[in-house]
Motif scaffolding. Structure first.
Motif, PDB file in Angstrom:
ATOM      1  N   ILE A  27       1.076  -1.241  -0.033  1.00 53.72           N
ATOM      2  CA  ILE A  27       0.064   0.064   0.069  1.00 53.72           C
ATOM      3  C   ILE A  27       0.686   1.347   0.003  1.00 53.72           C
ATOM      4  N   ALA A  28       1.831   1.136   0.853  1.00 56.88           N
ATOM      5  CA  ALA A  28       2.833   2.560   1.158  1.00 56.88           C
ATOM      6  C   ALA A  28       3.525   2.476  -0.352  1.00 56.88           C
ATOM      7  N   PHE A  29       3.853   1.648  -0.999  1.00 58.13           N
ATOM      8  CA  PHE A  29       4.773   1.588  -2.308  1.00 58.13           C
ATOM      9  C   PHE A  29       3.665   2.512  -3.215  1.00 58.13           C
ATOM     10  N   TRP A  30       2.543   1.972  -3.416  1.00 54.47           N
ATOM     11  CA  TRP A  30       1.619   2.506  -4.516  1.00 54.47           C
ATOM     12  C   TRP A  30       1.298   3.938  -4.360  1.00 54.47           C
ATOM     13  N   VAL A  31       0.912   4.301  -3.124  1.00 54.95           N
ATOM     14  CA  VAL A  31       0.379   5.386  -2.723  1.00 54.95           C
ATOM     15  C   VAL A  31       1.753   6.472  -2.628  1.00 54.95           C
ATOM     16  N   GLN A  32       2.708   6.012  -2.128  1.00 50.95           N
ATOM     17  CA  GLN A  32       4.098   6.985  -2.491  1.00 50.95           C
ATOM     18  C   GLN A  32       4.409   7.331  -3.811  1.00 50.95           C
ATOM     19  N   LEU A  33       4.265   6.212  -4.601  1.00 48.38           N
ATOM     20  CA  LEU A  33       4.703   6.177  -5.868  1.00 48.38           C
ATOM     21  C   LEU A  33       3.619   7.190  -6.671  1.00 48.38           C
ATOM     22  N   ALA A  34       2.268   7.271  -6.440  1.00 52.83           N
ATOM     23  CA  ALA A  34       1.309   8.340  -6.814  1.00 52.83           C
ATOM     24  C   ALA A  34       1.686   9.716  -6.356  1.00 52.83           C
ATOM     25  N   PHE A  35       2.251   9.852  -5.337  1.00 55.59           N
ATOM     26  CA  PHE A  35       2.719  11.136  -4.811  1.00 55.59           C
ATOM     27  C   PHE A  35       3.907  11.598  -5.457  1.00 55.59           C
ATOM     28  N   ALA A  36       4.648  10.757  -5.543  1.00 53.61           N
ATOM     29  CA  ALA A  36       6.125  11.095  -6.145  1.00 53.61           C
ATOM     30  C   ALA A  36       5.846  11.568  -7.904  1.00 53.61           C
ATOM     31  N   VAL A  37       4.843  10.596  -8.358  1.00 54.72           N
ATOM     32  CA  VAL A  37       4.864  11.008  -9.910  1.00 54.72           C
ATOM     33  C   VAL A  37       4.203  12.303 -10.190  1.00 54.72           C
ATOM     34  N   VAL A  38       2.954  12.772  -9.256  1.00 49.39           N
ATOM     35  CA  VAL A  38       2.478  14.110  -9.173  1.00 49.39           C
ATOM     36  C   VAL A  38       3.432  15.002  -8.885  1.00 49.39           C
ATOM     37  N   SER A  39       4.233  14.996  -7.936  1.00 49.39           N
ATOM     38  CA  SER A  39       5.157  15.988  -7.398  1.00 49.39           C
ATOM     39  C   SER A  39       6.153  16.170  -8.759  1.00 49.39           C
ATOM     40  N   SER A  40       6.839  15.019  -9.268  1.00 49.74           N
ATOM     41  CA  SER A  40       7.795  15.136 -10.231  1.00 49.74           C
ATOM     42  C   SER A  40       7.241  15.821 -11.491  1.00 49.74           C
ATOM     43  N   TRP A  80      12.462   1.481  -0.562  1.00 49.92           N
ATOM     44  CA  TRP A  80      12.439   0.941   0.916  1.00 49.92           C
ATOM     45  C   TRP A  80      11.001   0.152   1.108  1.00 49.92           C
ATOM     46  N   ASP A  81      10.063   0.694   0.628  1.00 47.94           N
ATOM     47  CA  ASP A  81       8.622  -0.167   0.856  1.00 47.94           C
ATOM     48  C   ASP A  81       8.618  -1.406  -0.072  1.00 47.94           C
ATOM     49  N   PHE A  82       9.268  -1.397  -1.306  1.00 45.67           N
ATOM     50  CA  PHE A  82       9.202  -2.512  -1.993  1.00 45.67           C
ATOM     51  C   PHE A  82      10.582  -3.562  -0.937  1.00 45.67           C
ATOM     52  N   LEU A  83      11.412  -3.108  -0.328  1.00 47.66           N
ATOM     53  CA  LEU A  83      11.946  -3.912   0.670  1.00 47.66           C
ATOM     54  C   LEU A  83      11.177  -4.624   1.692  1.00 47.66           C
ATOM     55  N   TYR A  84      10.137  -3.968   2.359  1.00 50.20           N
ATOM     56  CA  TYR A  84       9.281  -4.244   3.130  1.00 50.20           C
ATOM     57  C   TYR A  84       8.535  -5.372   2.616  1.00 50.20           C
ATOM     58  N   MET A  85       7.974  -5.497   1.355  1.00 48.25           N
ATOM     59  CA  MET A  85       7.288  -6.605   0.697  1.00 48.25           C
ATOM     60  C   MET A  85       8.144  -7.542   0.763  1.00 48.25           C
ATOM     61  N   ARG A  86       9.466  -7.479   0.390  1.00 47.78           N
ATOM     62  CA  ARG A  86      10.163  -8.743   0.334  1.00 47.78           C
ATOM     63  C   ARG A  86      10.573  -9.517   1.584  1.00 47.78           C
ATOM     64  N   LYS A  87      10.597  -8.549   2.560  1.00 50.35           N
ATOM     65  CA  LYS A  87      10.678  -9.068   3.921  1.00 50.35           C
ATOM     66  C   LYS A  87       9.557  -9.880   4.588  1.00 50.35           C
ATOM     67  N   GLY A  88       8.363  -9.361   4.192  1.00 50.59           N
ATOM     68  CA  GLY A  88       7.284 -10.106   4.400  1.00 50.59           C
ATOM     69  C   GLY A  88       7.287 -11.343   3.508  1.00 50.59           C
ATOM     70  N   ALA A 170       3.223  14.932   1.384  1.00 53.38           N
ATOM     71  CA  ALA A 170       2.039  14.048   1.746  1.00 53.38           C
ATOM     72  C   ALA A 170       2.906  12.523   1.462  1.00 53.38           C
ATOM     73  N   GLY A 171       3.841  12.424   0.469  1.00 52.76           N
ATOM     74  CA  GLY A 171       4.186  11.218   0.075  1.00 52.76           C
ATOM     75  C   GLY A 171       5.199  10.739   1.291  1.00 52.76           C
ATOM     76  N   HIS A 172       5.987  11.371   1.933  1.00 52.54           N
ATOM     77  CA  HIS A 172       6.694  11.413   2.863  1.00 52.54           C
ATOM     78  C   HIS A 172       6.099  10.732   4.259  1.00 52.54           C
ATOM     79  N   PHE A 173       4.852  11.658   4.367  1.00 52.28           N
ATOM     80  CA  PHE A 173       4.042  11.304   5.563  1.00 52.28           C
ATOM     81  C   PHE A 173       3.589  10.019   5.335  1.00 52.28           C
ATOM     82  N   VAL A 174       3.052   9.545   4.250  1.00 54.64           N
ATOM     83  CA  VAL A 174       2.546   8.107   4.096  1.00 54.64           C
ATOM     84  C   VAL A 174       3.474   7.201   4.385  1.00 54.64           C
ATOM     85  N   GLY A 175       4.876   7.397   3.919  1.00 56.96           N
ATOM     86  CA  GLY A 175       5.942   6.501   4.261  1.00 56.96           C
ATOM     87  C   GLY A 175       6.211   6.540   5.855  1.00 56.96           C
TER      88      GLY A 175
END
Length: 190
Positions: A27-40, A80-88, A170-175
């Motif tokens: 969830i954090a991966f996709w939400v942060q990715l959306a914020f990163a794309v909009v910000s970029s 790092w969110d992707f690494l969380y998914m791998r750890k899980g 907003a993206g960092h807050f989600v993270g």
């Protein structure tokens, strides 16, 4: 008789923690990715649009600089969110040899918290400098009179820098929320 690590690998509590880490990371991966794309994209519009105008907007360079740094840290946080998914996924594996230790998992989550706090700080610097420039421009405009100095006009490109910084925060807050949630979930489980 089964070893303790084999019993631990099939415990419902460990499977629940693995699922929580995996889902939260996803969830954090996709939400942060959306914020990163909009910000970029907002920053890209602001940066490229400044080159097309005859009068460059003064003072927004600092806001753009801090936004770029914030976006770089945001993309690190997404990784790092992707690494969380791998750890899980490794925790859910029936082979206990592949399980990361609790200390390693907590250390990774703490690094996620630190990255998010640094990202929030960087984008807050950008937001503060951008808001300062926009406020200075707005109070320097005389009410009801034609503006003769084009550097005092607030343009849409100026607002894009503001949008980039706000979306970065907003993206960092989600993270940060995701990392704190994982830290609480793991810390309360033995």
């Amino acid at each position: 008789m089964q070893s303790e690590s084999a019993v631990r690998s099939h415990s419902p509590k460990l499977q629940e923690i693995a699922k929580t880490i995996r889902i939260t990371g996803w969830i954090a991966f996709w939400v942060q990715l959306a914020f990163a794309v909009v910000s970029s994209l907002a920053l890209l519009f602001a940066a490229t649009g400044r080159g097309f105008t005859n009068q460059p907007s003064r003072g927004l360079g600092a806001g753009i600089f801090w936004a770029i740094l914030g976006i770089i840290v945001l993309f690190f946080s997404i990784y790092w969110d992707f690494l969380y998914m791998r750890k899980g996924r490794f925790l859910a594996n029936p082979n206990p040899v592949l399980h990361p230790s609790k200390a390693d998992t907590v250390r990774a989550i703490k690094l996620g918290v630190v990255a998010s706090v640094i990202g929030i700080l960087l984008t807050l610097f950008g937001l503060g400098s951008t808001v300062g420039v926009l406020v200075a421009k707005s109070i320097s405009q005389p009410p009801g009179v034609a503006i003769t100095d084009p550097n005092k006009i607030i343009r849409a490109l100026d607002v894009f820098v503001l949008v980039a910084n706000v979306n970065g925060i907003a993206g960092h807050f989600v993270g940060l929320l995701a990392a704190l949630w994982l830290f609480i979930r793991i810390d309360h489980n033995p």
